[in-house]
Design a protein around this motif. Structure first.
Motif, mmCIF file in Angstrom:
data_model
loop_
_atom_site.group_PDB
_atom_site.id
_atom_site.type_symbol
_atom_site.label_atom_id
_atom_site.label_comp_id
_atom_site.label_asym_id
_atom_site.label_seq_id
_atom_site.Cartn_x
_atom_site.Cartn_y
_atom_site.Cartn_z
ATOM 1 N N THR A 241 -15.667 -17.047 -20.622
ATOM 2 C CA THR A 241 -16.940 -16.394 -20.283
ATOM 3 C C THR A 241 -16.682 -15.095 -19.517
ATOM 4 N N TRP A 242 -17.673 -14.229 -19.523
ATOM 5 C CA TRP A 242 -17.574 -12.931 -18.830
ATOM 6 C C TRP A 242 -17.308 -13.140 -17.349
ATOM 7 N N GLU A 243 -17.976 -14.113 -16.759
ATOM 8 C CA GLU A 243 -17.823 -14.389 -15.335
ATOM 9 C C GLU A 243 -16.379 -14.815 -15.015
ATOM 10 N N LYS A 244 -15.853 -15.692 -15.875
ATOM 11 C CA LYS A 244 -14.461 -16.144 -15.672
ATOM 12 C C LYS A 244 -13.486 -14.998 -15.911
ATOM 13 N N THR A 245 -13.800 -14.162 -16.889
ATOM 14 C CA THR A 245 -12.950 -12.989 -17.171
ATOM 15 C C THR A 245 -12.869 -12.103 -15.932
ATOM 16 N N LEU A 246 -14.026 -11.905 -15.291
ATOM 17 C CA LEU A 246 -14.061 -11.040 -14.107
ATOM 18 C C LEU A 246 -13.232 -11.616 -12.964
ATOM 19 N N VAL A 247 -13.381 -12.926 -12.749
ATOM 20 C CA VAL A 247 -12.625 -13.556 -11.657
ATOM 21 C C VAL A 247 -11.121 -13.473 -11.946
ATOM 22 N N ALA A 248 -10.761 -13.753 -13.199
ATOM 23 C CA ALA A 248 -9.340 -13.666 -13.574
ATOM 24 C C ALA A 248 -8.837 -12.233 -13.409
ATOM 25 N N ALA A 249 -9.654 -11.270 -13.858
ATOM 26 C CA ALA A 249 -9.263 -9.853 -13.737
ATOM 27 C C ALA A 249 -9.081 -9.484 -12.268
ATOM 28 N N TYR A 250 -9.990 -9.980 -11.443
ATOM 29 C CA TYR A 250 -9.921 -9.677 -10.001
ATOM 30 C C TYR A 250 -8.594 -10.156 -9.420
ATOM 31 N N TRP A 251 -8.218 -11.413 -9.713
ATOM 32 C CA TRP A 251 -6.995 -11.961 -9.121
ATOM 33 C C TRP A 251 -5.738 -11.364 -9.732
ATOM 34 N N LEU A 252 -5.807 -11.019 -11.002
ATOM 35 C CA LEU A 252 -4.644 -10.352 -11.618
ATOM 36 C C LEU A 252 -4.421 -8.973 -10.978
ATOM 37 N N LEU A 253 -5.524 -8.256 -10.804
ATOM 38 C CA LEU A 253 -5.407 -6.930 -10.171
ATOM 39 C C LEU A 253 -5.003 -7.071 -8.703
ATOM 40 N N ALA A 254 -5.504 -8.128 -8.063
ATOM 41 C CA ALA A 254 -5.128 -8.384 -6.662
ATOM 42 C C ALA A 254 -3.628 -8.656 -6.578
ATOM 43 N N PHE A 255 -3.095 -9.335 -7.602
ATOM 44 C CA PHE A 255 -1.657 -9.614 -7.639
ATOM 45 C C PHE A 255 -0.871 -8.296 -7.700
ATOM 46 N N VAL A 256 -1.309 -7.410 -8.578
ATOM 47 C CA VAL A 256 -0.638 -6.094 -8.677
ATOM 48 C C VAL A 256 -0.772 -5.359 -7.342
ATOM 49 N N PHE A 257 -1.979 -5.431 -6.794
ATOM 50 C CA PHE A 257 -2.291 -4.716 -5.556
ATOM 51 C C PHE A 257 -1.458 -5.223 -4.375
ATOM 52 N N PHE A 258 -1.419 -6.538 -4.194
ATOM 53 C CA PHE A 258 -0.750 -7.095 -3.011
ATOM 54 C C PHE A 258 0.758 -7.313 -3.206
ATOM 55 N N VAL A 259 1.197 -7.447 -4.453
ATOM 56 C CA VAL A 259 2.623 -7.736 -4.678
ATOM 57 C C VAL A 259 3.380 -6.504 -5.198
ATOM 58 N N PHE A 260 2.922 -5.965 -6.333
ATOM 59 C CA PHE A 260 3.670 -4.858 -6.945
ATOM 60 C C PHE A 260 3.568 -3.557 -6.154
ATOM 61 N N ALA A 261 2.334 -3.227 -5.743
ATOM 62 C CA ALA A 261 2.125 -1.934 -5.073
ATOM 63 C C ALA A 261 2.981 -1.794 -3.808
ATOM 64 N N PRO A 262 3.023 -2.825 -2.923
ATOM 65 C CA PRO A 262 3.872 -2.665 -1.734
ATOM 66 C C PRO A 262 5.363 -2.584 -2.076
ATOM 67 N N ILE A 263 5.771 -3.255 -3.177
ATOM 68 C CA ILE A 263 7.190 -3.174 -3.564
ATOM 69 C C ILE A 263 7.505 -1.742 -3.998
ATOM 70 N N ARG A 264 6.599 -1.201 -4.816
ATOM 71 C CA ARG A 264 6.817 0.147 -5.360
ATOM 72 C C ARG A 264 6.735 1.199 -4.247
ATOM 73 N N GLU A 265 5.653 1.205 -3.531
ATOM 74 C CA GLU A 265 5.533 2.151 -2.416
ATOM 75 C C GLU A 265 4.899 1.447 -1.215
ATOM 76 N N GLU A 266 3.566 1.476 -1.154
ATOM 77 C CA GLU A 266 2.893 0.712 -0.104
ATOM 78 C C GLU A 266 1.452 0.439 -0.519
ATOM 79 N N LEU A 267 0.749 -0.293 0.341
ATOM 80 C CA LEU A 267 -0.616 -0.696 0.040
ATOM 81 C C LEU A 267 -1.556 0.496 0.270
ATOM 82 N N TYR A 268 -1.815 1.235 -0.785
ATOM 83 C CA TYR A 268 -2.677 2.399 -0.616
ATOM 84 C C TYR A 268 -4.145 1.981 -0.655
ATOM 85 N N PRO A 269 -4.971 2.501 0.249
ATOM 86 C CA PRO A 269 -6.370 2.074 0.306
ATOM 87 C C PRO A 269 -7.118 2.256 -1.016
ATOM 88 N N TRP A 270 -6.838 3.350 -1.722
ATOM 89 C CA TRP A 270 -7.620 3.650 -2.927
ATOM 90 C C TRP A 270 -7.355 2.670 -4.066
#
Lengths: 347, 148
Positions: A241-270
């Motif tokens: 469902t669209w709702e589940k897609t959004l929640v999954a997308a949120y956590w996948l992007l959060a994973f990139v945001f909290f895990v990959f981004a700090p490894i690459r450089e740092e947690l940028y606000p934008w």
């Protein structure tokens, strides 16, 4: 009165932003940020508290719709105070469209006597974003006609147009003005997308359109702006469902945001624009804690600008201060969240 | 006096840390299955390297690459192939705007080769006619090209 305070705060932020102007462009207000750093940091903190408080207020008491174009319009004329990325975009576009060089092969610093080098921080790097972004930058580059100020405002104008486009998309999908306000009046979105002119909104707009309408071309276009949305590819294939897609997308992007981004450089606000945009399409009642977390995260991330603003350098205690300023508000939110859950169970 | 000594030592050190022009490692050599592929990729890269600065980088990169290829082939006494690679390196070098650092490095490699290759060599394949290769003349011509 509330609206007056809100509009005044935005106008103040817009004027305040010129305190951070690059000395190569003008020095009129530069003394504010460079000579009175602590005052500048305190003022910015107060502005953040006011804007976030009123943001929460507006989510409870729906304001008139004109507040959105008014906020965007005021910040359109601000200076990209907290980042040099907009100037990197401008110079990369100049490398491609004025000098006719491939920006993935030629760095700005290799162009002899390029005047933009005076205020370009990533001059010794090849183009950092994908070809779709480079192609899009042809529009503001052409509109700017070689004038740095005109080009800067053309870039910001394109951001504002995309911001309105995304607001319309939220309305079209949710038919709920609160969802639109959740995104449009979030101070992090206003500061990072409209004031600082970051390009994350293009990437996430295309990715969410792709997920909503199962449009692979939009998703690929999103990848070729910034690669972060590559992680959303499996969602394009799943039949959920669209709702589940959004929640999954949120956590996948959060994973990139909290895990990959700090490894690459740092947690940028934008980068939080990805999460705010995704959350803004969710059902408010079903995901109120997630939306609450996103709001606290937005505030915590904007606080990350304070150490540099105060000290004038990124190193020294900067990294630990930035971490603390991000972690403490989020930890407080979790404590409140756990306390509320426990209280509900007890009674 | 101390300051003067400091300045002299700084200048002495500064001159000794000049970045050296570095040639690439040898890529795939003739005979390797992927050699033809790399040659096609080299040609296709021309479209990616649009713009005058990028074109200079492209041609210099190829000139470097083919020079290293030629050097390796000369060292293995594969003279016919080496001469072909050297010719390609020269062709690419002609398209590069003046680059003294690259020219100096190329000349250094070519001069070294002059000392290890014979003046001339007759390449006699099994089923076709022999080819006389004036190796010394060819290397000297390549050096002169880079001295211009």
């Amino acid at each position: 009165m509330i609206l007056f305070i809100y509009i005044f705060s935005l106008i103040f932020l817009s004027v305040f932003s010129y305190g951070f102007i690059d000395p190569h462009l003008s020095t009129s207000l530069a003394y504010v940020a460079y000579d009175y750093r602590s005052v500048a940091a305190i003022l910015f903190f107060i502005l953040l508290v006011i804007l976030f408080s009123l943001y929460v207020y507006f989510l409870k008491h729906t304001p008139k719709i004109w507040i959105i174009p008014a906020a965007a319009g005021i910040l359109l004329f601000s200076y990209p105070a907290l980042t040099y990325d907009l100037f990197n975009y401008i110079t990369t576009a100049k490398v491609a469209f004025t000098h006719g060089e491939n920006p993935y092969v030629v760095m700005p610093v290799e162009i002899p006597n390029e005047p933009n080098l005076a205020f370009t921080r990533a001059a010794n790097k090849f183009a950092l974003y994908g070809p779709v972004w480079i192609a899009l930058t042809a529009i503001p580059h052409t509109l700017g006609s070689g004038n740095i100020w005109a080009t800067m405002f053309a870039f910001k104008f394109m951001n504002v147009a995309t911001y309105f486009g995304f607001c319309y998309f939220i309305w079209k999908v949710t038919k709920n003005s609160m969802n639109v306000i959740f995104f449009a009046l979030n101070p992090l979105v206003l500061i990072e997308v409209i004031m600082n002119g970051h390009n994350d909104i293009y990437m996430i707009f295309l990715a969410l359109v792709a997920l909503k309408y199962k449009n692979i071309f939009a998703l690929v276009a999103s990848w070729f702006i910034k690669g972060a949305t590559l992680i959303l590819a499996p969602l394009q294939l799943l039949k959920i469902t669209w709702e589940k897609t959004l929640v999954a997308a949120y956590w996948l992007l959060a994973f990139v945001f909290f895990v990959f981004a700090p490894i690459r450089e740092e947690l940028y606000p934008w980068y939080a624009v990805w999460l705010i945009a995704t959350a803004s399409l969710m059902n408010f009642k079903s995901h109120k804690h997630l939306l609450g977390f996103t709001m606290v995260l937005s505030f915590a991330l904007e606080l990350r600008h304070l150490p540099y603003m105060w000290m004038g350098y990124y190193e020294g205690p900067g990294p630990i201060l930035r971490t603390l300023l991000t972690v403490i508000p989020m930890a407080l939110f979790f404590v409140w969240f756990v306390w509320k859950k426990t209280k509900l169970k007890l009674f | 006096m101390k300051k003067l000594l400091l300045l002299i030592s700084f200048l002495a050190l500064a001159s000794s840390v000049r970045a050296e022009y570095v040639l690439p490692y040898p890529s795939f050599m003739p005979g390797n299955k992927l050699y033809r592929v790399t040659r096609i990729v080299d040609k296709l890269k021309n479209y990616w390297y649009f713009g005058s600065i990028a074109q200079a980088k492209y041609h210099l990169g190829l000139s470097d690459k083919y020079l290293v290829e030629a050097k390796t082939l000369f060292e293995y006494k594969q003279y016919l192939l080496a001469v072909d690679a050297l010719g390609r390196s020269d062709d690419e070098f002609r398209k590069v705007p003046r680059n003294p650092a690259a020219a100096e490095k190329h000349i250094e490699v070519l001069t070294q080769l002059l000392s290890i290759v014979p003046d001339a060599f007759t390449w006699t394949p099994e089923k076709s006619e022999a080819t006389r290769l004036p190796l010394k003349d060819l290397l000297e011509a390549s050096i002169r090209l880079r001295q211009l």
